[in-house]
Design a protein around this motif. Structure first.
Motif, PDB file in Angstrom:
ATOM      1  N   ARG A 195      23.980  45.405  27.375  1.00 56.69           N
ATOM      2  CA  ARG A 195      22.774  45.179  26.587  1.00 56.69           C
ATOM      3  C   ARG A 195      24.734  44.021  26.252  1.00 56.69           C
ATOM      4  N   ILE A 196      24.301  42.102  26.498  1.00 56.14           N
ATOM      5  CA  ILE A 196      25.904  41.618  26.277  1.00 56.14           C
ATOM      6  C   ILE A 196      25.597  41.640  24.269  1.00 56.14           C
ATOM      7  N   THR A 197      26.230  41.772  23.999  1.00 52.90           N
ATOM      8  CA  THR A 197      26.909  41.425  22.390  1.00 52.90           C
ATOM      9  C   THR A 197      27.466  39.994  22.134  1.00 52.90           C
ATOM     10  N   GLN A 198      29.222  39.560  22.977  1.00 55.30           N
ATOM     11  CA  GLN A 198      29.953  38.329  22.629  1.00 55.30           C
ATOM     12  C   GLN A 198      30.075  37.899  23.645  1.00 55.30           C
ATOM     13  N   ILE A 199      30.269  36.508  24.344  1.00 53.30           N
ATOM     14  CA  ILE A 199      31.110  36.340  25.340  1.00 53.30           C
ATOM     15  C   ILE A 199      32.094  35.150  24.333  1.00 53.30           C
ATOM     16  N   VAL A 200      33.456  35.871  25.030  1.00 57.88           N
ATOM     17  CA  VAL A 200      34.182  34.432  24.563  1.00 57.88           C
ATOM     18  C   VAL A 200      35.489  33.759  25.101  1.00 57.88           C
ATOM     19  N   SER A 202      37.535  24.075  15.878  1.00 56.12           N
ATOM     20  CA  SER A 202      38.495  23.762  17.244  1.00 56.12           C
ATOM     21  C   SER A 202      38.530  21.797  16.755  1.00 56.12           C
ATOM     22  N   ALA A 203      38.336  21.114  15.994  1.00 53.43           N
ATOM     23  CA  ALA A 203      37.822  19.538  15.929  1.00 53.43           C
ATOM     24  C   ALA A 203      39.152  19.454  14.457  1.00 53.43           C
ATOM     25  N   GLY A 204      39.979  20.635  14.023  1.00 53.04           N
ATOM     26  CA  GLY A 204      41.201  20.072  13.047  1.00 53.04           C
ATOM     27  C   GLY A 204      42.226  19.637  14.308  1.00 53.04           C
ATOM     28  N   THR A 205      43.845  20.329  13.681  1.00 50.22           N
ATOM     29  CA  THR A 205      44.394  20.283  14.235  1.00 50.22           C
ATOM     30  C   THR A 205      44.594  21.218  15.068  1.00 50.22           C
ATOM     31  N   ASN A 206      43.634  21.889  16.174  1.00 49.68           N
ATOM     32  CA  ASN A 206      43.857  22.618  17.010  1.00 49.68           C
ATOM     33  C   ASN A 206      42.665  21.467  17.858  1.00 49.68           C
ATOM     34  N   GLN A 207      43.587  21.621  18.881  1.00 53.73           N
ATOM     35  CA  GLN A 207      42.556  20.838  19.979  1.00 53.73           C
ATOM     36  C   GLN A 207      42.074  21.741  21.445  1.00 53.73           C
ATOM     37  N   SER A 208      41.747  22.528  21.204  1.00 52.62           N
ATOM     38  CA  SER A 208      41.097  23.580  21.260  1.00 52.62           C
ATOM     39  C   SER A 208      39.452  23.663  21.753  1.00 52.62           C
ATOM     40  N   HIS A 209      39.350  23.711  23.253  1.00 52.98           N
ATOM     41  CA  HIS A 209      37.627  23.539  23.027  1.00 52.98           C
ATOM     42  C   HIS A 209      37.254  25.634  23.523  1.00 52.98           C
ATOM     43  N   SER A 210      37.322  26.212  22.653  1.00 53.04           N
ATOM     44  CA  SER A 210      37.814  27.916  23.090  1.00 53.04           C
ATOM     45  C   SER A 210      35.634  27.635  21.982  1.00 53.04           C
ATOM     46  N   VAL A 211      35.490  28.781  22.855  1.00 47.70           N
ATOM     47  CA  VAL A 211      33.888  28.928  21.599  1.00 47.70           C
ATOM     48  C   VAL A 211      34.040  30.549  22.188  1.00 47.70           C
ATOM     49  N   ALA A 212      33.323  30.311  21.110  1.00 53.35           N
ATOM     50  CA  ALA A 212      32.604  32.569  21.260  1.00 53.35           C
ATOM     51  C   ALA A 212      30.703  31.777  21.074  1.00 53.35           C
ATOM     52  N   TRP A 213      30.366  33.156  20.862  1.00 53.92           N
ATOM     53  CA  TRP A 213      28.844  33.266  21.727  1.00 53.92           C
ATOM     54  C   TRP A 213      28.197  34.699  21.719  1.00 53.92           C
ATOM     55  N   GLY A 214      27.785  34.532  20.056  1.00 50.89           N
ATOM     56  CA  GLY A 214      27.469  36.136  19.330  1.00 50.89           C
ATOM     57  C   GLY A 214      28.455  36.863  18.958  1.00 50.89           C
ATOM     58  N   GLY A 215      28.825  38.302  18.576  1.00 51.03           N
ATOM     59  CA  GLY A 215      29.302  38.996  17.754  1.00 51.03           C
ATOM     60  C   GLY A 215      29.561  40.401  18.324  1.00 51.03           C
ATOM     61  N   THR A 267      20.910  31.290  15.494  1.00 55.49           N
ATOM     62  CA  THR A 267      21.598  31.906  15.386  1.00 55.49           C
ATOM     63  C   THR A 267      23.125  31.185  16.050  1.00 55.49           C
ATOM     64  N   LEU A 268      22.635  31.256  17.137  1.00 56.33           N
ATOM     65  CA  LEU A 268      23.601  31.096  18.678  1.00 56.33           C
ATOM     66  C   LEU A 268      23.811  29.001  18.398  1.00 56.33           C
ATOM     67  N   LEU A 269      22.594  28.258  17.575  1.00 55.83           N
ATOM     68  CA  LEU A 269      23.610  27.159  16.979  1.00 55.83           C
ATOM     69  C   LEU A 269      24.428  27.136  16.504  1.00 55.83           C
ATOM     70  N   LEU A 270      24.109  27.704  15.203  1.00 59.99           N
ATOM     71  CA  LEU A 270      25.306  28.123  13.977  1.00 59.99           C
ATOM     72  C   LEU A 270      26.139  28.598  14.236  1.00 59.99           C
ATOM     73  N   VAL A 271      26.558  29.389  15.265  1.00 65.19           N
ATOM     74  CA  VAL A 271      27.554  29.739  15.854  1.00 65.19           C
ATOM     75  C   VAL A 271      28.705  29.245  16.912  1.00 65.19           C
ATOM     76  N   ARG A 285      31.749  50.607  19.021  1.00 64.19           N
ATOM     77  CA  ARG A 285      31.471  50.606  20.283  1.00 64.19           C
ATOM     78  C   ARG A 285      30.627  50.228  21.535  1.00 64.19           C
ATOM     79  N   ASP A 286      31.166  48.729  21.300  1.00 69.29           N
ATOM     80  CA  ASP A 286      31.156  47.628  22.092  1.00 69.29           C
ATOM     81  C   ASP A 286      32.745  47.963  23.116  1.00 69.29           C
ATOM     82  N   THR A 287      32.095  47.928  25.247  1.00 75.83           N
ATOM     83  CA  THR A 287      32.538  47.751  25.665  1.00 75.83           C
ATOM     84  C   THR A 287      33.138  46.745  26.356  1.00 75.83           C
ATOM     85  N   HIS A 288      34.355  46.513  26.531  1.00 82.59           N
ATOM     86  CA  HIS A 288      34.768  45.424  27.755  1.00 82.59           C
ATOM     87  C   HIS A 288      34.054  45.312  29.138  1.00 82.59           C
ATOM     88  N   LEU A 289      33.544  44.180  29.340  1.00 79.80           N
ATOM     89  CA  LEU A 289      32.900  44.462  30.690  1.00 79.80           C
ATOM     90  C   LEU A 289      33.401  43.800  31.630  1.00 79.80           C
TER      91      LEU A 289
END
Length: 121
Positions: free
Chosen positions: A70-75, A20-33, A8-12, A37-41
């Motif tokens: 437990r960490i659910t997402q990292i952006v 990011s390979a399109g017109t937007n040249q940003s190198h942003s990435v997100a892991w998880g989902g 799952t981590l590899l696919l995400v 009830r998630d909280t911003h840690l």
């Protein structure tokens, strides 16, 4: 269970790279989902200035003290959107764990600036 997590981590990660390979040249990435009830840690800005003919690196560690959520997402949001920013790599921990280690690396003769948001439950 671990094979499912790494697949799952590899696919995400691949989806983020292809996005990011399109017109937007940003190198942003997100892991998880995000989950209900998630909280911003934590939110932190990671910045390194450029050095002449050098590649600059920096590691970021997030370790919880006290209540272990437990960490659910990292952006990781790249603030240099013209393709000249750096890259973020998940080294240890991440989604479904209680800690994270991210390695940041610039392009030669460039700096980087990222915003890191961590969510958990």
């Amino acid at each position: 269970m671990q094979a499912y997590f790494f697949t799952t981590l590899l696919l995400v990660s691949l989806a983020a790279v292809s996005h990011s390979a399109g017109t937007n040249q940003s190198h942003s990435v997100a892991w998880g989902g995000r989950m209900f009830r998630d909280t911003h840690l934590e939110r932190v800005i990671i910045t390194e200035k450029s050095r002449f003919l050098r590649v600059v690196t920096r590691d970021y560690h997030f370790q919880q003290i006290g209540l272990q959520r437990r960490i659910t997402q990292i952006v990781v949001t790249d603030q240099v959107r013209n393709g000249g920013g750096g890259y973020a790599h998940l080294v240890a921990g991440g989604p479904n764990s209680h800690f994270v280690k991210i390695h940041f690396k610039s392009q030669r003769n460039k700096g980087f600036s990222f915003i890191v948001d961590i969510y958990g439950i």
